[in-house]
Write a protein that holds these residues in place. Structure first.
Motif, PDB file in Angstrom:
ATOM      1  N   SER A  10       0.815  -1.221   0.000  1.00 42.15           N
ATOM      2  CA  SER A  10       0.000   0.000   0.000  1.00 42.15           C
ATOM      3  C   SER A  10       0.845   1.266   0.000  1.00 42.15           C
ATOM      4  CB  SER A  10      -0.955  -0.027   1.196  1.00 42.15           C
ATOM      5  OG  SER A  10      -0.229  -0.306   2.371  1.00 42.15           O
ATOM      6  N   HIS A  14       8.393   1.718   5.359  1.00 42.32           N
ATOM      7  CA  HIS A  14       8.986   2.692   6.279  1.00 42.32           C
ATOM      8  C   HIS A  14       9.660   1.983   7.443  1.00 42.32           C
ATOM      9  CE1 HIS A  14       5.513   2.258   8.945  1.00 42.32           C
ATOM     10  NE2 HIS A  14       4.698   2.487   7.914  1.00 42.32           N
ATOM     11  N   GLY A  16       9.012   1.915  10.513  1.00 41.55           N
ATOM     12  CA  GLY A  16       8.078   1.216  11.397  1.00 41.55           C
ATOM     13  C   GLY A  16       7.805  -0.196  10.893  1.00 41.55           C
ATOM     14  N   ASN A  17       7.591  -0.345   9.598  1.00 40.88           N
ATOM     15  CA  ASN A  17       7.372  -1.673   9.020  1.00 40.88           C
ATOM     16  C   ASN A  17       8.616  -2.537   9.215  1.00 40.88           C
ATOM     17  OD1 ASN A  17       6.008  -0.018   6.115  1.00 40.88           O
ATOM     18  ND2 ASN A  17       4.848  -0.890   7.812  1.00 40.88           N
ATOM     19  N   MET A  21       8.091  -5.406  11.992  1.00 32.31           N
ATOM     20  CA  MET A  21       7.723  -6.713  11.479  1.00 32.31           C
ATOM     21  C   MET A  21       8.798  -7.369  10.598  1.00 32.31           C
ATOM     22  SD  MET A  21       6.489  -7.674   8.277  1.00 32.31           S
ATOM     23  CE  MET A  21       5.911  -9.233   7.669  1.00 32.31           C
ATOM     24  N   VAL A 142       4.251 -10.588  13.184  1.00 32.99           N
ATOM     25  CA  VAL A 142       3.537  -9.376  12.757  1.00 32.99           C
ATOM     26  C   VAL A 142       3.787  -8.256  13.759  1.00 32.99           C
ATOM     27  CG1 VAL A 142       1.584 -10.269  11.405  1.00 32.99           C
ATOM     28  CG2 VAL A 142       1.461 -10.312  13.895  1.00 32.99           C
ATOM     29  N   GLY A 143       3.440  -7.058  13.347  1.00 31.17           N
ATOM     30  CA  GLY A 143       3.475  -5.920  14.263  1.00 31.17           C
ATOM     31  C   GLY A 143       2.304  -6.042  15.233  1.00 31.17           C
ATOM     32  N   LYS A 144       2.396  -5.258  16.311  1.00 31.38           N
ATOM     33  CA  LYS A 144       1.402  -5.366  17.386  1.00 31.38           C
ATOM     34  C   LYS A 144      -0.037  -5.147  16.889  1.00 31.38           C
ATOM     35  CE  LYS A 144       0.962  -3.458  22.029  1.00 31.38           C
ATOM     36  NZ  LYS A 144       1.369  -2.285  22.810  1.00 31.38           N
ATOM     37  N   GLN A 146      -1.427  -6.090  14.372  1.00 27.75           N
ATOM     38  CA  GLN A 146      -2.012  -7.231  13.652  1.00 27.75           C
ATOM     39  C   GLN A 146      -2.307  -8.417  14.573  1.00 27.75           C
ATOM     40  OE1 GLN A 146      -2.891  -7.241  10.395  1.00 27.75           O
ATOM     41  NE2 GLN A 146      -2.370  -5.074  10.435  1.00 27.75           N
ATOM     42  N   THR A 180       9.999  -3.438  19.815  1.00 30.93           N
ATOM     43  CA  THR A 180       9.778  -2.466  18.735  1.00 30.93           C
ATOM     44  C   THR A 180       8.304  -2.488  18.323  1.00 30.93           C
ATOM     45  OG1 THR A 180      10.405  -4.152  17.127  1.00 30.93           O
ATOM     46  CG2 THR A 180      12.107  -2.587  17.776  1.00 30.93           C
ATOM     47  N   ALA A 181       7.444  -2.756  19.308  1.00 31.54           N
ATOM     48  CA  ALA A 181       6.026  -2.907  18.978  1.00 31.54           C
ATOM     49  C   ALA A 181       5.455  -1.644  18.348  1.00 31.54           C
ATOM     50  CB  ALA A 181       5.247  -3.292  20.219  1.00 31.54           C
ATOM     51  N   VAL A 183       6.944   1.816  16.667  1.00 33.77           N
ATOM     52  CA  VAL A 183       8.014   2.732  16.275  1.00 33.77           C
ATOM     53  C   VAL A 183       7.383   4.119  16.071  1.00 33.77           C
ATOM     54  CG1 VAL A 183       9.725   3.226  14.484  1.00 33.77           C
ATOM     55  CG2 VAL A 183       9.282   0.856  15.157  1.00 33.77           C
ATOM     56  N   LYS A 190       2.503   6.961  16.454  1.00 35.47           N
ATOM     57  CA  LYS A 190       2.944   5.746  15.765  1.00 35.47           C
ATOM     58  C   LYS A 190       3.288   6.077  14.309  1.00 35.47           C
ATOM     59  CE  LYS A 190       1.227   1.701  13.607  1.00 35.47           C
ATOM     60  NZ  LYS A 190       0.298   1.109  12.799  1.00 35.47           N
ATOM     61  N   MET A 191       4.425   5.595  13.836  1.00 35.60           N
ATOM     62  CA  MET A 191       4.764   5.844  12.430  1.00 35.60           C
ATOM     63  C   MET A 191       3.796   5.064  11.551  1.00 35.60           C
ATOM     64  SD  MET A 191       8.383   5.299  10.372  1.00 35.60           S
ATOM     65  CE  MET A 191       9.319   6.443  11.340  1.00 35.60           C
ATOM     66  N   SER A 192       3.160   5.751  10.625  1.00 37.28           N
ATOM     67  CA  SER A 192       2.195   5.090   9.755  1.00 37.28           C
ATOM     68  C   SER A 192       1.981   5.915   8.495  1.00 37.28           C
ATOM     69  CB  SER A 192       0.863   4.933  10.485  1.00 37.28           C
ATOM     70  OG  SER A 192      -0.127   4.513   9.578  1.00 37.28           O
TER      71      SER A 192
HETATM   72  P1  ADP Z   1       0.946   1.500   7.989  1.00 33.92           P
HETATM   73  O1  ADP Z   1       0.456   1.752   9.388  1.00 33.92           O
HETATM   74  O2  ADP Z   1       2.045   2.431   7.611  1.00 33.92           O
HETATM   75  O3  ADP Z   1      -0.169   1.477   6.972  1.00 33.92           O
HETATM   76  P2  ADP Z   1       0.877  -1.339   7.738  1.00 33.92           P
HETATM   77  O4  ADP Z   1      -0.432  -1.354   8.451  1.00 33.92           O
HETATM   78  O5  ADP Z   1       0.898  -1.650   6.280  1.00 33.92           O
HETATM   79  O6  ADP Z   1       1.599   0.057   8.000  1.00 33.92           O
HETATM   80  O7  ADP Z   1       1.842  -2.315   8.523  1.00 33.92           O
HETATM   81  C1  ADP Z   1       2.612  -3.378   7.979  1.00 33.92           C
HETATM   82  C2  ADP Z   1       3.327  -4.100   9.097  1.00 33.92           C
HETATM   83  O8  ADP Z   1       4.258  -3.213   9.758  1.00 33.92           O
HETATM   84  C3  ADP Z   1       2.388  -4.600  10.192  1.00 33.92           C
HETATM   85  O9  ADP Z   1       2.843  -5.865  10.671  1.00 33.92           O
HETATM   86  C4  ADP Z   1       2.492  -3.547  11.261  1.00 33.92           C
HETATM   87  O10 ADP Z   1       2.216  -4.046  12.534  1.00 33.92           O
HETATM   88  C5  ADP Z   1       3.949  -3.092  11.145  1.00 33.92           C
HETATM   89  N1  ADP Z   1       4.062  -1.667  11.531  1.00 33.92           N
HETATM   90  C6  ADP Z   1       3.589  -0.609  10.835  1.00 33.92           C
HETATM   91  N2  ADP Z   1       3.867   0.563  11.457  1.00 33.92           N
HETATM   92  C7  ADP Z   1       4.532   0.232  12.592  1.00 33.92           C
HETATM   93  C8  ADP Z   1       5.110   0.989  13.674  1.00 33.92           C
HETATM   94  N3  ADP Z   1       5.044   2.323  13.687  1.00 33.92           N
HETATM   95  N4  ADP Z   1       5.716   0.332  14.667  1.00 33.92           N
HETATM   96  C9  ADP Z   1       5.794  -1.028  14.652  1.00 33.92           C
HETATM   97  N5  ADP Z   1       5.282  -1.803  13.668  1.00 33.92           N
HETATM   98  C10 ADP Z   1       4.665  -1.197  12.647  1.00 33.92           C
END
Ligand code: ADP
Ligand code: TRP
Length: 321
Positions: A10, A14, A16-17, A21, A142-144, A146, A180-181, A183, A190-192
Protein backbone atom coordinates in the motif's frame (compact mmCIF):
# COMPACT_ATOMS: atom_id res chain seq x y z
CA UNK A 1 8.07 -24.98 12.05
CA UNK A 2 6.28 -23.10 9.31
CA UNK A 3 6.45 -19.31 9.48
CA UNK A 4 4.17 -17.07 7.47
CA UNK A 5 3.60 -13.36 7.10
CA UNK A 6 2.32 -10.85 4.59
CA UNK A 7 2.70 -7.17 3.88
CA UNK A 8 0.24 -5.02 2.01
CA UNK A 9 1.62 -3.23 -1.06
CA UNK A 10 0.00 0.00 0.00
CA UNK A 11 3.02 2.33 -0.30
CA UNK A 12 6.76 2.44 0.23
CA UNK A 13 8.19 0.60 3.24
CA UNK A 14 8.99 2.69 6.28
CA UNK A 15 11.13 2.23 9.34
CA UNK A 16 8.08 1.22 11.40
CA UNK A 17 7.37 -1.67 9.02
CA UNK A 18 11.01 -2.69 9.03
CA UNK A 19 11.57 -2.79 12.78
CA UNK A 20 7.99 -3.70 13.70
CA UNK A 21 7.72 -6.71 11.48
CA UNK A 22 10.23 -7.22 8.66
CA UNK A 23 13.39 -7.56 10.65
CA UNK A 24 11.89 -10.34 12.79
CA UNK A 25 10.51 -12.05 9.70
CA UNK A 26 13.92 -11.89 8.02
CA UNK A 27 15.63 -13.39 11.07
CA UNK A 28 13.05 -16.17 11.24
CA UNK A 29 13.79 -17.31 7.69
CA UNK A 30 16.83 -19.09 9.14
CA UNK A 31 14.80 -20.90 11.80
CA UNK A 32 12.15 -22.70 9.82
CA UNK A 33 10.25 -22.94 6.59
CA UNK A 34 9.26 -19.34 5.86
CA UNK A 35 6.44 -18.21 3.56
CA UNK A 36 6.25 -14.46 2.93
CA UNK A 37 3.86 -12.81 0.55
CA UNK A 38 2.66 -9.51 -0.86
CA UNK A 39 -0.97 -9.07 0.18
CA UNK A 40 -2.35 -7.51 -3.00
CA UNK A 41 -5.91 -8.82 -2.50
CA UNK A 42 -5.89 -7.00 0.82
CA UNK A 43 -4.66 -3.77 -0.75
CA UNK A 44 -7.70 -3.72 -3.04
CA UNK A 45 -9.57 -2.51 0.04
CA UNK A 46 -7.74 0.81 -0.24
CA UNK A 47 -6.28 1.06 -3.78
CA UNK A 48 -8.61 1.24 -6.76
CA UNK A 49 -6.10 1.93 -9.50
CA UNK A 50 -4.57 -0.99 -11.42
CA UNK A 51 -1.34 0.81 -12.32
CA UNK A 52 -0.69 1.96 -8.75
CA UNK A 53 -1.37 -1.49 -7.33
CA UNK A 54 0.99 -3.19 -9.81
CA UNK A 55 3.73 -0.62 -9.22
CA UNK A 56 3.39 -0.99 -5.46
CA UNK A 57 3.61 -4.78 -5.68
CA UNK A 58 6.78 -4.49 -7.70
CA UNK A 59 8.37 -1.92 -5.37
CA UNK A 60 7.55 -4.00 -2.32
CA UNK A 61 9.01 -7.13 -3.90
CA UNK A 62 12.24 -5.30 -4.72
CA UNK A 63 12.41 -3.71 -1.26
CA UNK A 64 11.73 -6.97 0.59
CA UNK A 65 14.47 -8.73 -1.37
CA UNK A 66 16.81 -5.78 -0.82
CA UNK A 67 16.23 -6.03 2.92
CA UNK A 68 17.55 -9.55 2.93
CA UNK A 69 14.71 -11.90 2.08
CA UNK A 70 16.52 -14.90 0.64
CA UNK A 71 14.50 -16.72 -2.02
CA UNK A 72 16.73 -19.76 -1.60
CA UNK A 73 15.59 -20.03 2.03
CA UNK A 74 11.99 -18.95 1.87
CA UNK A 75 9.00 -18.97 -0.41
CA UNK A 76 8.22 -15.44 -1.57
CA UNK A 77 5.04 -14.89 -3.56
CA UNK A 78 2.16 -12.64 -4.52
CA UNK A 79 -1.08 -13.41 -2.65
CA UNK A 80 -3.21 -13.21 -5.79
CA UNK A 81 -1.08 -15.86 -7.54
CA UNK A 82 -2.77 -18.34 -5.20
CA UNK A 83 -6.49 -17.66 -5.79
CA UNK A 84 -7.37 -20.76 -3.70
CA UNK A 85 -7.08 -18.51 -0.67
CA UNK A 86 -10.24 -16.62 -1.63
CA UNK A 87 -12.23 -19.85 -1.65
CA UNK A 88 -10.99 -20.77 1.81
CA UNK A 89 -11.85 -17.24 2.89
CA UNK A 90 -15.44 -17.79 1.80
CA UNK A 91 -15.68 -21.09 3.66
CA UNK A 92 -14.25 -19.48 6.80
CA UNK A 93 -16.67 -16.58 6.50
CA UNK A 94 -19.56 -19.00 6.98
CA UNK A 95 -18.34 -19.81 10.51
CA UNK A 96 -17.29 -16.22 11.34
CA UNK A 97 -19.54 -14.51 13.90
CA UNK A 98 -20.33 -10.91 12.92
CA UNK A 99 -19.47 -9.79 16.46
CA UNK A 100 -15.91 -11.07 16.09
CA UNK A 101 -15.31 -8.79 13.10
CA UNK A 102 -17.19 -5.89 14.69
CA UNK A 103 -14.67 -5.92 17.53
CA UNK A 104 -11.62 -5.56 15.24
CA UNK A 105 -9.76 -2.28 15.94
CA UNK A 106 -8.06 -2.15 12.58
CA UNK A 107 -11.40 -1.86 10.73
CA UNK A 108 -12.56 0.98 12.97
CA UNK A 109 -9.19 2.78 12.70
CA UNK A 110 -9.15 2.54 8.93
CA UNK A 111 -12.67 3.88 8.59
CA UNK A 112 -11.75 6.70 10.99
CA UNK A 113 -8.84 7.51 8.65
CA UNK A 114 -11.08 7.83 5.64
CA UNK A 115 -10.88 4.41 3.98
CA UNK A 116 -14.38 3.60 2.77
CA UNK A 117 -16.23 1.04 4.84
CA UNK A 118 -16.62 -1.66 2.18
CA UNK A 119 -17.56 -5.27 2.81
CA UNK A 120 -13.99 -6.23 1.82
CA UNK A 121 -12.55 -3.98 4.51
CA UNK A 122 -14.90 -5.46 7.10
CA UNK A 123 -14.11 -9.02 6.03
CA UNK A 124 -10.37 -8.32 5.79
CA UNK A 125 -9.48 -10.45 8.86
CA UNK A 126 -11.23 -13.48 7.33
CA UNK A 127 -9.04 -13.30 4.24
CA UNK A 128 -6.03 -12.88 6.51
CA UNK A 129 -7.12 -15.98 8.43
CA UNK A 130 -7.35 -17.87 5.13
CA UNK A 131 -3.80 -16.69 4.26
CA UNK A 132 -2.49 -18.10 7.49
CA UNK A 133 -4.51 -21.31 7.64
CA UNK A 134 -4.11 -22.38 4.03
CA UNK A 135 -0.34 -22.76 4.54
CA UNK A 136 -0.69 -24.72 7.82
CA UNK A 137 1.33 -21.97 9.52
CA UNK A 138 2.69 -22.33 13.04
CA UNK A 139 4.13 -18.88 13.64
CA UNK A 140 3.04 -15.49 12.29
CA UNK A 141 5.51 -12.63 12.84
CA UNK A 142 3.54 -9.38 12.76
CA UNK A 143 3.48 -5.92 14.26
CA UNK A 144 1.40 -5.37 17.39
CA UNK A 145 -1.54 -3.91 15.46
CA UNK A 146 -2.01 -7.23 13.65
CA UNK A 147 -2.12 -9.37 16.78
CA UNK A 148 -5.89 -9.21 17.02
CA UNK A 149 -6.17 -10.54 13.47
CA UNK A 150 -4.07 -13.56 14.37
CA UNK A 151 -6.35 -14.12 17.37
CA UNK A 152 -9.36 -14.02 15.04
CA UNK A 153 -7.55 -16.59 12.90
CA UNK A 154 -7.10 -18.89 15.89
CA UNK A 155 -10.80 -18.56 16.77
CA UNK A 156 -11.84 -19.43 13.24
CA UNK A 157 -9.52 -22.44 13.08
CA UNK A 158 -10.97 -23.74 16.36
CA UNK A 159 -14.52 -23.25 15.07
CA UNK A 160 -13.74 -25.08 11.84
CA UNK A 161 -12.14 -27.95 13.72
CA UNK A 162 -15.11 -28.19 16.08
CA UNK A 163 -17.57 -28.20 13.20
CA UNK A 164 -15.72 -30.36 10.69
CA UNK A 165 -13.17 -32.46 12.52
CA UNK A 166 -10.31 -32.03 14.94
CA UNK A 167 -6.97 -31.47 13.25
CA UNK A 168 -8.49 -30.07 10.07
CA UNK A 169 -6.67 -26.75 10.43
CA UNK A 170 -3.47 -26.00 12.29
CA UNK A 171 -3.76 -23.38 15.06
CA UNK A 172 -1.15 -20.64 14.53
CA UNK A 173 0.48 -18.31 17.09
CA UNK A 174 1.45 -14.66 16.62
CA UNK A 175 5.06 -13.61 17.20
CA UNK A 176 5.27 -9.98 18.28
CA UNK A 177 8.49 -8.15 18.94
CA UNK A 178 7.61 -6.27 22.08
CA UNK A 179 10.65 -3.99 22.10
CA UNK A 180 9.78 -2.47 18.73
CA UNK A 181 6.03 -2.91 18.98
CA UNK A 182 5.41 0.76 18.20
CA UNK A 183 8.01 2.73 16.27
CA UNK A 184 7.29 6.47 16.59
CA UNK A 185 6.98 8.71 13.56
CA UNK A 186 8.27 12.23 12.91
CA UNK A 187 5.50 13.73 15.02
CA UNK A 188 5.84 11.30 17.94
CA UNK A 189 2.66 9.33 17.06
CA UNK A 190 2.94 5.75 15.76
CA UNK A 191 4.76 5.84 12.43
CA UNK A 192 2.19 5.09 9.76
CA UNK A 193 1.53 5.88 6.11
CA UNK A 194 -1.89 7.11 7.09
CA UNK A 195 -0.43 9.69 9.48
CA UNK A 196 2.03 11.10 6.95
CA UNK A 197 4.86 10.86 9.47
CA UNK A 198 7.05 8.13 8.01
CA UNK A 199 10.72 7.75 7.23
CA UNK A 200 10.98 5.42 4.26
CA UNK A 201 13.70 2.80 4.08
CA UNK A 202 14.96 3.89 0.70
CA UNK A 203 14.53 7.61 1.07
CA UNK A 204 16.80 9.89 -1.02
CA UNK A 205 19.52 11.44 1.11
CA UNK A 206 18.12 14.96 0.77
CA UNK A 207 14.57 13.93 1.64
CA UNK A 208 15.82 11.90 4.60
CA UNK A 209 17.71 14.91 5.89
CA UNK A 210 14.67 17.13 5.58
CA UNK A 211 12.49 14.66 7.45
CA UNK A 212 14.90 13.93 10.29
CA UNK A 213 15.82 17.57 10.81
CA UNK A 214 12.07 18.27 10.93
CA UNK A 215 11.28 15.84 13.78
CA UNK A 216 9.08 17.55 16.36
CA UNK A 217 10.85 18.34 19.62
CA UNK A 218 10.01 20.37 22.72
CA UNK A 219 11.47 23.81 23.41
CA UNK A 220 14.02 22.85 26.08
CA UNK A 221 16.95 25.31 25.78
CA UNK A 222 20.27 23.94 24.48
CA UNK A 223 22.01 24.19 27.87
CA UNK A 224 19.31 22.27 29.80
CA UNK A 225 19.05 18.47 30.19
CA UNK A 226 16.58 16.93 27.73
CA UNK A 227 13.81 14.50 28.52
CA UNK A 228 14.49 10.86 27.67
CA UNK A 229 10.89 9.78 28.11
CA UNK A 230 8.94 10.08 24.90
CA UNK A 231 11.87 11.32 22.78
CA UNK A 232 11.30 10.13 19.20
CA UNK A 233 14.90 10.96 18.32
CA UNK A 234 16.18 8.58 20.97
CA UNK A 235 13.62 5.90 20.17
CA UNK A 236 14.61 5.95 16.50
CA UNK A 237 18.31 6.20 17.25
CA UNK A 238 18.11 3.08 19.40
CA UNK A 239 16.97 1.12 16.35
CA UNK A 240 19.75 2.20 14.00
CA UNK A 241 22.76 3.01 16.21
CA UNK A 242 25.13 0.72 18.09
CA UNK A 243 24.29 0.24 21.80
CA UNK A 244 27.43 2.24 22.72
CA UNK A 245 26.45 5.22 20.55
CA UNK A 246 22.93 5.03 21.94
CA UNK A 247 24.26 5.17 25.51
CA UNK A 248 26.31 8.25 24.59
CA UNK A 249 23.22 9.99 23.25
CA UNK A 250 21.26 9.15 26.39
CA UNK A 251 24.05 10.59 28.56
CA UNK A 252 24.17 13.71 26.36
CA UNK A 253 20.43 14.19 26.85
CA UNK A 254 20.78 13.93 30.60
CA UNK A 255 23.77 16.26 30.84
CA UNK A 256 22.42 19.12 28.76
CA UNK A 257 24.56 21.53 26.71
CA UNK A 258 23.77 19.88 23.37
CA UNK A 259 20.83 20.92 21.19
CA UNK A 260 18.31 18.77 19.37
CA UNK A 261 19.88 19.73 16.03
CA UNK A 262 23.02 17.85 16.98
CA UNK A 263 21.06 14.76 18.03
CA UNK A 264 19.15 14.85 14.77
CA UNK A 265 22.40 14.93 12.78
CA UNK A 266 23.60 11.82 14.60
CA UNK A 267 20.28 10.11 13.91
CA UNK A 268 20.52 11.07 10.23
CA UNK A 269 24.00 9.58 9.88
CA UNK A 270 23.12 6.38 11.73
CA UNK A 271 19.94 5.90 9.69
CA UNK A 272 21.78 6.44 6.42
CA UNK A 273 24.51 3.98 7.40
CA UNK A 274 22.13 1.32 8.73
CA UNK A 275 20.33 1.00 5.42
CA UNK A 276 23.44 1.35 3.20
CA UNK A 277 23.90 -2.40 2.53
CA UNK A 278 20.22 -2.69 1.64
CA UNK A 279 20.43 0.27 -0.72
CA UNK A 280 23.34 -1.43 -2.48
CA UNK A 281 21.45 -4.72 -2.77
CA UNK A 282 18.46 -2.85 -4.11
CA UNK A 283 20.57 -1.37 -6.92
CA UNK A 284 21.89 -4.83 -7.76
CA UNK A 285 18.37 -6.28 -7.92
CA UNK A 286 17.16 -3.47 -10.17
CA UNK A 287 20.11 -4.06 -12.48
CA UNK A 288 19.11 -7.67 -13.11
CA UNK A 289 16.10 -7.75 -15.47
CA UNK A 290 13.58 -10.53 -14.83
CA UNK A 291 14.99 -11.47 -11.43
CA UNK A 292 12.01 -10.35 -9.34
CA UNK A 293 9.52 -11.95 -11.73
CA UNK A 294 11.39 -15.24 -11.58
CA UNK A 295 11.47 -15.21 -7.78
CA UNK A 296 7.73 -14.49 -7.53
CA UNK A 297 6.80 -17.09 -10.15
CA UNK A 298 8.85 -19.74 -8.41
CA UNK A 299 7.37 -18.78 -5.02
CA UNK A 300 3.82 -18.90 -6.40
CA UNK A 301 4.31 -22.40 -7.69
CA UNK A 302 5.55 -23.70 -4.33
CA UNK A 303 2.90 -21.86 -2.33
CA UNK A 304 0.12 -23.02 -4.58
CA UNK A 305 0.97 -26.65 -4.12
CA UNK A 306 0.41 -26.40 -0.36
CA UNK A 307 -2.66 -24.20 -0.69
CA UNK A 308 -4.28 -26.70 -3.08
CA UNK A 309 -3.71 -29.56 -0.67
CA UNK A 310 -5.21 -27.69 2.28
CA UNK A 311 -8.17 -26.52 0.25
CA UNK A 312 -8.84 -30.05 -1.00
CA UNK A 313 -8.82 -31.28 2.61
CA UNK A 314 -11.25 -28.54 3.68
CA UNK A 315 -13.58 -29.05 0.70
CA UNK A 316 -13.75 -32.73 1.50
CA UNK A 317 -14.42 -32.05 5.19
CA UNK A 318 -17.21 -29.52 4.60
CA UNK A 319 -18.92 -31.44 1.81
CA UNK A 320 -18.03 -29.47 -1.31
CA UNK A 321 -17.45 -31.19 -4.65
P1 ADP B 1 0.95 1.50 7.99
O1 ADP B 1 0.46 1.75 9.39
O2 ADP B 1 2.05 2.43 7.61
O3 ADP B 1 -0.17 1.48 6.97
P2 ADP B 1 0.88 -1.34 7.74
O4 ADP B 1 -0.43 -1.35 8.45
O5 ADP B 1 0.90 -1.65 6.28
O6 ADP B 1 1.60 0.06 8.00
O7 ADP B 1 1.84 -2.31 8.52
C1 ADP B 1 2.61 -3.38 7.98
C2 ADP B 1 3.33 -4.10 9.10
O8 ADP B 1 4.26 -3.21 9.76
C3 ADP B 1 2.39 -4.60 10.19
O9 ADP B 1 2.84 -5.86 10.67
C4 ADP B 1 2.49 -3.55 11.26
O10 ADP B 1 2.22 -4.05 12.53
C5 ADP B 1 3.95 -3.09 11.14
N1 ADP B 1 4.06 -1.67 11.53
C6 ADP B 1 3.59 -0.61 10.84
N2 ADP B 1 3.87 0.56 11.46
C7 ADP B 1 4.53 0.23 12.59
C8 ADP B 1 5.11 0.99 13.67
N3 ADP B 1 5.04 2.32 13.69
N4 ADP B 1 5.72 0.33 14.67
C9 ADP B 1 5.79 -1.03 14.65
N5 ADP B 1 5.28 -1.80 13.67
C10 ADP B 1 4.67 -1.20 12.65
N1 TRP C 1 -2.94 -7.43 7.47
C1 TRP C 1 -1.50 -7.40 7.35
C2 TRP C 1 -1.02 -5.93 7.44
O1 TRP C 1 -1.76 -5.03 7.15
C3 TRP C 1 -1.05 -8.03 6.07
C4 TRP C 1 -1.43 -9.47 5.98
C5 TRP C 1 -2.36 -10.03 5.14
C6 TRP C 1 -0.90 -10.53 6.75
N2 TRP C 1 -2.44 -11.36 5.34
C7 TRP C 1 -1.57 -11.72 6.32
C8 TRP C 1 0.05 -10.60 7.78
C9 TRP C 1 -1.29 -12.97 6.91
C10 TRP C 1 0.33 -11.85 8.35
C11 TRP C 1 -0.34 -13.02 7.91
O2 TRP C 1 0.11 -5.72 7.75
Amino acid sequence: MRILSGLQPSGRLHIGNYFGMMEAALNLQHEGEAYYFIADYHSLTSIHDAKTLRENVRELAVDFLACGLDPAKCVFFRQSDVPEVTELSWILSTVTPMGLLERCHSYKDKVAHGISASHGLFAYPVLMAADILIYDSDVVPVGKDQKQHVEVTRDLAVKMNEAFGEGLLRIPAPRIREETAVVPGLDGQKMSKSYNNTIQLFEEEKALKKKIMGIKTDSTPVEDPKSIEGSSILALYKLVASPADYDVMVADHQRGGIGYGDFKKRLLQATWDFFAPMRARREAILAEPGYVDRVLADGAEKARKIARATLARVREAVGLG
